[in-house]
Design a protein around this motif. Structure first.
Motif, PDB file in Angstrom:
ATOM      1  N   UNK B 295       0.849  -1.197   0.000  1.00 51.57           N
ATOM      2  CA  UNK B 295       0.000   0.000   0.000  1.00 51.57           C
ATOM      3  C   UNK B 295       0.880   1.240   0.000  1.00 51.57           C
ATOM      4  N   UNK B 296       0.943   1.934  -1.126  1.00 45.09           N
ATOM      5  CA  UNK B 296       1.656   3.206  -1.197  1.00 45.09           C
ATOM      6  C   UNK B 296       0.803   4.178  -2.003  1.00 45.09           C
ATOM      7  N   UNK B 297       1.242   5.422  -2.030  1.00 48.07           N
ATOM      8  CA  UNK B 297       0.531   6.393  -2.866  1.00 48.07           C
ATOM      9  C   UNK B 297       0.483   5.927  -4.311  1.00 48.07           C
ATOM     10  N   UNK B 298       1.562   5.307  -4.741  1.00 51.47           N
ATOM     11  CA  UNK B 298       1.610   4.886  -6.134  1.00 51.47           C
ATOM     12  C   UNK B 298       0.653   3.730  -6.393  1.00 51.47           C
ATOM     13  N   UNK B 299       0.646   2.734  -5.510  1.00 52.61           N
ATOM     14  CA  UNK B 299      -0.192   1.567  -5.786  1.00 52.61           C
ATOM     15  C   UNK B 299      -1.669   1.860  -5.567  1.00 52.61           C
ATOM     16  N   UNK B 374     -12.057   0.642  -3.358  1.00 45.05           N
ATOM     17  CA  UNK B 374     -12.268  -0.539  -4.203  1.00 45.05           C
ATOM     18  C   UNK B 374     -10.924  -1.168  -4.575  1.00 45.05           C
ATOM     19  N   UNK B 375      -9.900  -0.356  -4.800  1.00 47.84           N
ATOM     20  CA  UNK B 375      -8.592  -0.911  -5.129  1.00 47.84           C
ATOM     21  C   UNK B 375      -7.866  -1.463  -3.909  1.00 47.84           C
ATOM     22  N   UNK B 376      -8.105  -0.838  -2.764  1.00 46.29           N
ATOM     23  CA  UNK B 376      -7.341  -1.197  -1.567  1.00 46.29           C
ATOM     24  C   UNK B 376      -7.760  -2.555  -1.007  1.00 46.29           C
ATOM     25  N   UNK B 377      -9.097  -2.828  -1.009  1.00 49.05           N
ATOM     26  CA  UNK B 377      -9.589  -4.062  -0.379  1.00 49.05           C
ATOM     27  C   UNK B 377      -8.900  -5.300  -0.957  1.00 49.05           C
ATOM     28  N   UNK B 378      -8.937  -5.527  -2.279  1.00 52.25           N
ATOM     29  CA  UNK B 378      -8.277  -6.748  -2.788  1.00 52.25           C
ATOM     30  C   UNK B 378      -6.762  -6.749  -2.600  1.00 52.25           C
ATOM     31  N   UNK B 384      -5.088  -9.410  -5.270  1.00 52.47           N
ATOM     32  CA  UNK B 384      -4.413  -8.916  -6.481  1.00 52.47           C
ATOM     33  C   UNK B 384      -3.075  -8.313  -6.069  1.00 52.47           C
ATOM     34  N   UNK B 385      -2.091  -8.329  -6.965  1.00 52.74           N
ATOM     35  CA  UNK B 385      -0.810  -7.699  -6.638  1.00 52.74           C
ATOM     36  C   UNK B 385      -0.903  -6.179  -6.802  1.00 52.74           C
ATOM     37  N   UNK B 386      -0.103  -5.425  -6.060  1.00 56.02           N
ATOM     38  CA  UNK B 386      -0.061  -3.979  -6.279  1.00 56.02           C
ATOM     39  C   UNK B 386       0.734  -3.631  -7.538  1.00 56.02           C
ATOM     40  N   UNK B 387       0.567  -2.402  -7.991  1.00 53.14           N
ATOM     41  CA  UNK B 387       1.280  -1.936  -9.177  1.00 53.14           C
ATOM     42  C   UNK B 387       2.752  -1.714  -8.827  1.00 53.14           C
ATOM     43  N   UNK B 388       3.635  -2.220  -9.659  1.00 54.28           N
ATOM     44  CA  UNK B 388       5.053  -2.120  -9.364  1.00 54.28           C
ATOM     45  C   UNK B 388       5.843  -1.522 -10.522  1.00 54.28           C
ATOM     46  N   UNK B 410      -6.774  -9.724 -13.242  1.00 52.56           N
ATOM     47  CA  UNK B 410      -7.589  -9.379 -12.071  1.00 52.56           C
ATOM     48  C   UNK B 410      -7.465  -7.891 -11.762  1.00 52.56           C
ATOM     49  N   UNK B 411      -6.258  -7.341 -11.957  1.00 56.56           N
ATOM     50  CA  UNK B 411      -6.064  -5.916 -11.703  1.00 56.56           C
ATOM     51  C   UNK B 411      -6.879  -5.082 -12.679  1.00 56.56           C
ATOM     52  N   UNK B 412      -6.919  -5.542 -13.938  1.00 56.51           N
ATOM     53  CA  UNK B 412      -7.732  -4.830 -14.938  1.00 56.51           C
ATOM     54  C   UNK B 412      -9.196  -4.817 -14.492  1.00 56.51           C
ATOM     55  N   UNK B 413      -9.650  -5.968 -14.007  1.00 59.94           N
ATOM     56  CA  UNK B 413     -11.026  -6.072 -13.544  1.00 59.94           C
ATOM     57  C   UNK B 413     -11.282  -5.108 -12.379  1.00 59.94           C
ATOM     58  N   UNK B 414     -10.357  -5.059 -11.436  1.00 62.58           N
ATOM     59  CA  UNK B 414     -10.534  -4.171 -10.279  1.00 62.58           C
ATOM     60  C   UNK B 414     -10.523  -2.710 -10.736  1.00 62.58           C
TER      61      UNK B 414
END
Lengths: 307, 475
Positions: B295-299, B374-378, B384-388, B410-414
């Motif tokens: 969990x970061x500002x970026x992700x 919505x992005x944070x819960x999964x 789902x993996x965070x954006x890296x 899954x990230x696309x879906x979220x």
């Protein structure tokens, strides 16, 4: 501007758009999104694969630039000397032609983490305008090397004007996000050309000082001066070598000036000077003896390296 | 047709509209934003085009390999980008001019002189006098101190103060000077001469202020304002609550026309050490499992809370195209579609507008929080993996997560879910907006033009001769 609308008109305005038009727009939108998502997906796969290779690359070559009038073979005896004190460094030579093409001899061993690479130039003449061109040619060779061998950091050694080419390259061409230069050694480099009096700054020195803020901040830098007598090494005045401090000192992490005298301290002999070869081995090489398949680890002679 | 909550909101909003439409400041702001719009549309379009297709780190440039079949792309990009600079990054000054001018019209002053005085004052205030006049900070690139749309508030303040000072200074001058001598009537020249005192006082005041500002070491007025509201670095801890609070604060600043801490050009969110650690872990392990900082500002914020720029404006643009009945909103939405896809939300801020518009401020503040949740819960539950991985600049935000995880479906879906969730936040407000527009058309709500005529005897901008609004639009 208020206009009285009949209930009919109001109904017209609040009506929803037709379903067919909505579906057509939806299809077009999906096509456009796919047109971005699919190439984006493939682009990203390649980009991540490349990033992974570069990130995990352990190669950190030592890259030499000879001075003016010298060819790619300038460092042959130096490298022979270095390789006699250590093992496992392969040797690659590149000459950049005036039409930007590269001619390459030698090759880099598969497990070599610290190969020696020499970049020479077809046009190896002296003079600021030529040195500027050579800096650009050097950047072309570096791009090739980086794409071919996937390293993200290196060590630089420049003899004579080769040190000037390095300085111009670092100030103008090096992309610090892509590539890190860890250490730099310039040997008998005339930062103020042949000018003895530091008060008379040449154009090249002025330009290098002006752009010195572009130098990477984390270089460890050694500048070696040779002196046959009290004033020069036969060609380069010691004051001109010392002028390098106006470019590097307080800009990079560490700047050390070394003055070498005695045997082989004539300008052209400097790369073969035993003392300087020792410095190169001590300061510039991290793996003096590398393990290669089929070679026994040799910890014998020349392991003066403290690292 | 409207739910009870929507009806309640609609009634409140109608009352607000009735009130603000009579306010001179609101009238002048509306006209300022309207007149600014053509410049912003041109500038934003060029900016989005240059930065996405003609610059080395742009999205289209990379995915369509523009550099290979258009060798001069980057040079063309430089030219196009500087064109965009002198339109969109000049907005602060244009706004100062227009706002002062329209206020002057409402107060029946010489609007040309007042507008131009405000423009000069804004320029003086953006100059760092200590550093020397040659370093006028007019087009200072796309940085925080520039005169872009995101700092519009600074221009409006300068315009307002200039207009009000001019007003009171003329009043003072009129009472202080003798009445015009009887043998000379007022002429064009005497009207101009009367302005010498107020104009010189305003410019001198601006010069003095500018000197004081440059003593603080800031580049101009906008820089000082942003420096004053800037948050200290330690505030930016990467926890979900902090991220939400800072996003909220940032977006509050946005709607009044100031760029907050999360301005897309500060790169603060991407360049954190947490992101770097994540990236090198991922590159080393070759997988996105067990990253040290999920969990970061970026992700969270960059990926799920800023689709189409701050405030999930991409969602608003989609929603207006789909659900708005107002021709002007729909036209602006179409215009802003491409720049917003590239994450430039300036057209939307000025065009709908979002600035100072009570109906869109609330969802602008809420929808990023919903999207980020919505992005944070999964991510929190490791579904789902965070954006890296880094993606090209201007990557459309609903693809940023997908590409930043190297193609995780899954990230696309979220991302799409976050988009839909924010859409649901915007939707009721769009319906209320439609209702108010219909009521105005039907004459149940007094429109702003009528109020203008009541106040100053004329419309601030004369109605054009052709029909301004089509009575019915065919879909």
């Amino acid at each position: 501007m208020a206009m009285k609308l009949s209930p009919n008109e109001q109904a017209q305005l609040s009506k929803s758009p037709s379903r067919i038009k909505r579906i057509i727009w939806l299809v077009i939108a999906l096509l456009l999104v796919a047109g971005m998502a699919v190439p984006g997906y493939f682009y990203q796969k390649t980009a991540v694969a490349n990033a992974r290779v570069i990130h995990n690359s352990r190669m950190a070559p030592v890259i030499f630039i000879p001075g003016s009038s010298a060819t790619q073979n300038r460092f042959d005896s130096l490298i022979k000397e270095l390789n006699s004190r250590s093992i496992g460094h392969s040797y690659l030579k590149i000459t950049v032609k005036t039409n930007d093409e590269l001619s390459i001899t030698g090759k880099i061993g598969t497990n070599d983490n610290e190969p020696f690479i020499v970049v020479g130039f077809q046009n190896n003449k002296d003079g600021y305008s030529n040195i500027k061109k050579q800096a650009r040619w050097f950047s072309i060779a570096m791009k090739y090397l980086q794409n071919r061998y996937r390293f993200n950091n290196f060590v630089g050694i420049g003899h004579s004007n080769g040190g000037l080419i390095y300085t111009l390259y670092l100030e103008e061409y090096l992309n610090q996000d892509d590539l890190t230069i860890n250490k730099l050694m310039t040997i008998g480099t005339p930062y103020n050309l042949s000018e003895k009096n530091i008060a008379n700054r040449t154009e090249i020195l002025t330009d290098m000082i002006k752009d010195r803020t572009y130098l990477p901040k984390n270089i460890r830098m050694w500048s070696i001066a040779g002196t046959e007598n009290y004033s020069d090494d036969g060609i380069v005045p010691v004051e001109s070598v010392e002028a390098g401090k106006y470019v590097y000192q307080d800009q990079v992490k560490q700047y050390t000036l070394i003055n070498v005298t005695g045997d082989d301290s004539q300008h052209s002999d400097l790369p073969q000077n035993q003392e300087i070869v020792g410095y190169i081995q001590q300061y510039m090489l991290t793996n003096p003896n590398q393990n290669r398949p089929g070679t026994r680890n040799n910890t014998g002679q020349g392991s003066r390296n403290s690292n | 047709m409207l739910s009870p909550m929507e009806t309640w909101l609609a009634n409140r909003y109608l009352r607000i509209q009735q009130y603000i439409r009579q306010k001179k400041v609101y009238i002048a702001v509306s006209h300022t934003l309207g007149s600014l719009l053509p410049f912003v549309i041109i500038g934003s379009f060029l900016q989005a085009f240059a930065r996405s297709a003609l610059m080395a780190n742009g999205f289209f440039y990379n995915i369509y390999h523009v550099g290979e079949w258009l060798p001069n792309a980057r040079n063309i990009g430089q030219v196009v980008n500087s064109l965009s600079d002198i339109t969109i990054n000049f907005s602060l000054f244009i706004a100062a001019f227009l706002f002062a001018k329209y206020l002057a019209r409402l107060y029946k002053l010489n609007d040309g002189i007042v507008g131009w005085t405000a423009l000069l004052a804004a320029m003086i205030l953006q100059t760092n006098i200590v550093n020397g006049l040659n370093r006028v900070n007019l087009v200072s690139g796309l940085n925080n101190n520039g005169g872009g749309v995101h700092n519009l508030f600074v221009g409006l303040i300068v315009g307002y103060v200039a207009a009000q000072s001019y007003r009171s200074l003329t009043w003072i001058a009129a009472h202080w000077q003798h009445a015009p001598v009887s043998w000379q009537d007022e002429t064009f020249v005497t009207r101009g001469l009367q302005a010498i005192f107020p104009v010189s006082m305003i410019l001198a005041g601006a010069l003095g202020l500018s000197f004081l500002i440059s003593l603080t070491g800031q580049q101009g007025f906008a820089g000082l304002v942003l420096y004053t509201i800037a948050l200290p670095r330690w505030v930016f801890s990467h926890a979900i609550v902090t991220i939400m609070i800072i996003t909220f604060w940032n977006n509050i600043l946005n709607v009044i026309g100031l760029s907050g801490p999360l301005s897309p050009f500060t790169q603060l969110t991407i360049d954190s050490s947490q992101s770097t650690t994540n990236l090198s872990t991922a590159l080393k392990n070759g997988s996105l499992n067990n990253l040290p900082y999920p969990v970061t500002f970026h992700t969270i914020y960059d990926t799920y809370g800023a689709m189409g720029g701050n405030g999930m404006v991409l969602v608003l643009v989609f929603a207006l195209i789909l659900f708005s009945r107002q021709p002007d909103r729909r036209h602006v939405a179409w215009w802003s579609l491409f720049p917003t896809l590239m994450n430039f939300n300036d057209i939307a801020m000025v065009g709908f507008p979002i600035f100072f518009n009570p109906i869109y401020i609330v969802p602008y503040l809420l929808s990023p929080l919903v999207g980020m949740f919505v992005g944070w819960v999964p991510i929190h539950f490791h579904w789902i993996p965070p954006v890296v991985y880094s993606v090209p600049n201007t990557t459309p935000s609903f693809l940023a997560g997908f590409m930043g995880t190297n193609g995780n479906w899954a990230v696309l879906l979220v991302s799409v879910l976050a988009l839909i969730a924010s859409l649901l936040v915007y939707l009721p407000f769009i319906r209320i907006d439609n209702l108010v527009w219909l009521k105005t058309l039907a004459g149940e709500l007094p429109d702003q033009q009528t109020e203008e005529v009541k106040i100053s005897g004329h419309e601030v901008i004369a109605q054009r001769t052709g029909p301004a609004v089509k009575k019915s639009e065919s879909y």
